[in-house]
Design an enzyme around this catalytic site. Structure first.
Site, PDB file in Angstrom:
ATOM      1  N   SER A 132       0.827  -1.296   0.037  1.00 19.45           N
ATOM      2  CA  SER A 132      -0.057   0.006   0.082  1.00 19.45           C
ATOM      3  C   SER A 132       0.785   1.292   0.077  1.00 19.45           C
ATOM      4  O   SER A 132       1.850   1.178  -0.880  1.00 19.45           O
ATOM      5  CB  SER A 132      -0.925  -0.055   1.164  1.00 19.45           C
ATOM      6  OG  SER A 132      -1.879   0.792   1.065  1.00 19.45           O
ATOM      7  N   ASP A 273      -8.883  -5.170  -6.268  1.00 21.20           N
ATOM      8  CA  ASP A 273      -8.424  -3.944  -5.442  1.00 21.20           C
ATOM      9  C   ASP A 273      -8.964  -2.642  -6.122  1.00 21.20           C
ATOM     10  O   ASP A 273      -8.586  -2.459  -7.333  1.00 21.20           O
ATOM     11  CB  ASP A 273      -7.104  -3.884  -5.540  1.00 21.20           C
ATOM     12  CG  ASP A 273      -6.358  -2.744  -4.519  1.00 21.20           C
ATOM     13  OD1 ASP A 273      -7.160  -1.888  -4.187  1.00 21.20           O
ATOM     14  OD2 ASP A 273      -4.953  -2.896  -4.014  1.00 21.20           O
ATOM     15  N   HIS A 303      -8.245  -4.347  -1.252  1.00 16.78           N
ATOM     16  CA  HIS A 303      -6.974  -3.807  -1.024  1.00 16.78           C
ATOM     17  C   HIS A 303      -6.301  -4.543  -0.093  1.00 16.78           C
ATOM     18  O   HIS A 303      -5.146  -4.322   0.179  1.00 16.78           O
ATOM     19  CB  HIS A 303      -7.209  -2.301  -0.815  1.00 16.78           C
ATOM     20  CG  HIS A 303      -6.019  -1.341  -0.668  1.00 16.78           C
ATOM     21  ND1 HIS A 303      -5.171  -1.308  -1.728  1.00 16.78           N
ATOM     22  CD2 HIS A 303      -5.415  -0.772   0.401  1.00 16.78           C
ATOM     23  CE1 HIS A 303      -4.020  -0.496  -1.295  1.00 16.78           C
ATOM     24  NE2 HIS A 303      -4.355  -0.183  -0.086  1.00 16.78           N
TER      25      HIS A 303
END
Length: 334
Positions: A132, A273, A303
């Site tokens: 991320s 995602d 995600h």
């Protein structure tokens, strides 16, 4: 990862021995925006053997230097990132909880990491594993300091931010600012976290987990709302509105041309995602100068798959670090 929802509220004690390391931030250090940080030092934590290859691990905006808490299944002795064989450095993202908001970029975070590495006397890291926001920092670090990293693993992260992700985060930032200005910051942080969690996960997961049972009265929470409310509760203890605004904005400013990443690159993306669409992961891989591997897979977790898909992510991490492990094996045999 002990807390499946990354709220930070259910992390266990540090599951692996580690030591904190600190580096002063020079008085003349300026962010790319020209602003100063309120902090006067950057703090990291080193796990693993005293010697051995150094691997940096960085996660999302709610992560920090206690990597053996927020990613305990991945970073542990005998794990995919094996603390018996590599040293791991994780670090606290700036600004801190009690600091004012600043305009900070992923390149700024990379420059701060470089200060920490300098203080440790480490000219180079063998691998940078980033998930991320941490993956964005890893790409920025490789572009800014090409001689200081051998391999970047970018998980659920791409070279740029998708406008849809900016749209969701923009609403969160305005909600945070509104609540802060109204004197109800903690409630604003909780609500913004609820909205964020709704973007991290997938409709398919929600359909499997939650019945569409309506409450007795209009305005009362549905079962899925109870889940989100629980995720938002207490999150104000982890962050502040100002810090969240700064780091959220930092994500949306992120833009590193894939061609500017000169080292080996592994890209791991998930087709579900919504914050980092798989098309962006594919573009990063296609344009990278030294792509080692593109791993893409479906996941019901969207995600948050980098936290939840232990088998797939763990195998990919082990494969990415296998050259380091092989080198150590040969050294021991010799």
């Amino acid at each position: 990862m002990a807390s499946p929802d990354t709220t930070g509220q259910d992390w266990p004690v540090d599951e692996a021995p580690g030591r904190d390391v600190r580096a002063p931030i020079p008085g003349d250090f300026r962010l790319e925006s020209g602003e100063r940080l309120a902090a006067d030092e950057i703090v990291g934590r080193v796990h693993g053997p005293v010697s051995g290859p150094l691997v940096v691990v960085a996660g999302g905006i709610s992560s920090g230097r206690f990597v053996s808490r927020w990613w305990s299944w991945a970073v542990r002795a005998g794990g995919p990132v094996d603390l018996d064989r590599v040293r791991v450095l994780a670090f606290d993202l700036l600004p801190g909880k009690d600091e004012p908001a600043v305009t900070i970029t992923t390149t700024d975070q990379a420059r701060l990491l470089a200060l920490l590495l300098d203080a440790l006397g480490e000219p180079r890291v063998e691998a940078f594993i980033g998930a991320s926001y941490g993956g964005c920092i890893g790409l920025a670090f490789a572009a800014a300091f090409p001689e200081r990293v051998g391999h970047v693993v970018a998980i659920s992260a791409a070279h740029r931010t998708h406008p849809a992700a900016t749209a969701w985060r923009g609403v969160q930032r305005r909600l945070l600012a509104f609540a802060r200005d109204c004197g109800r910051e903690a409630e604003g942080v909780a609500l913004a976290r609820e909205l964020a969690m709704a973007t991290y996960r997938t409709p398919e997961e929600f359909a499997l987990r939650f019945a569409a049972t309506p409450p007795v009265e209009a305005g009362a929470p549905y079962p899925v709302c109870d889940y989100l409310i629980a995720r938002g509760a207490g999150y104000a203890e982890v962050t502040s509105a100002a810090r969240w605004i700064a780091l959220s904005d930092s994500l949306d400013r992120h833009d590193v041309p894939p061609e500017a990443v000169p080292c080996a690159l592994t890209v791991i993306g998930f087709t579900s995602d919504r914050l980092v669409p798989i098309e962006d992961s594919r573009e990063l891989a296609d344009r990278a100068a030294h792509l080692r591997r593109l791993v893409e897979a479906p996941s019901i977790f969207g995600h948050d798959a980098f936290l939840k898909e232990r088998e797939l992510v763990g195998r990919a991490l082990h494969d990415a670090l296998s050259p380091l492990y092989a080198t150590l094996t040969r050294e021991i045999a010799a």
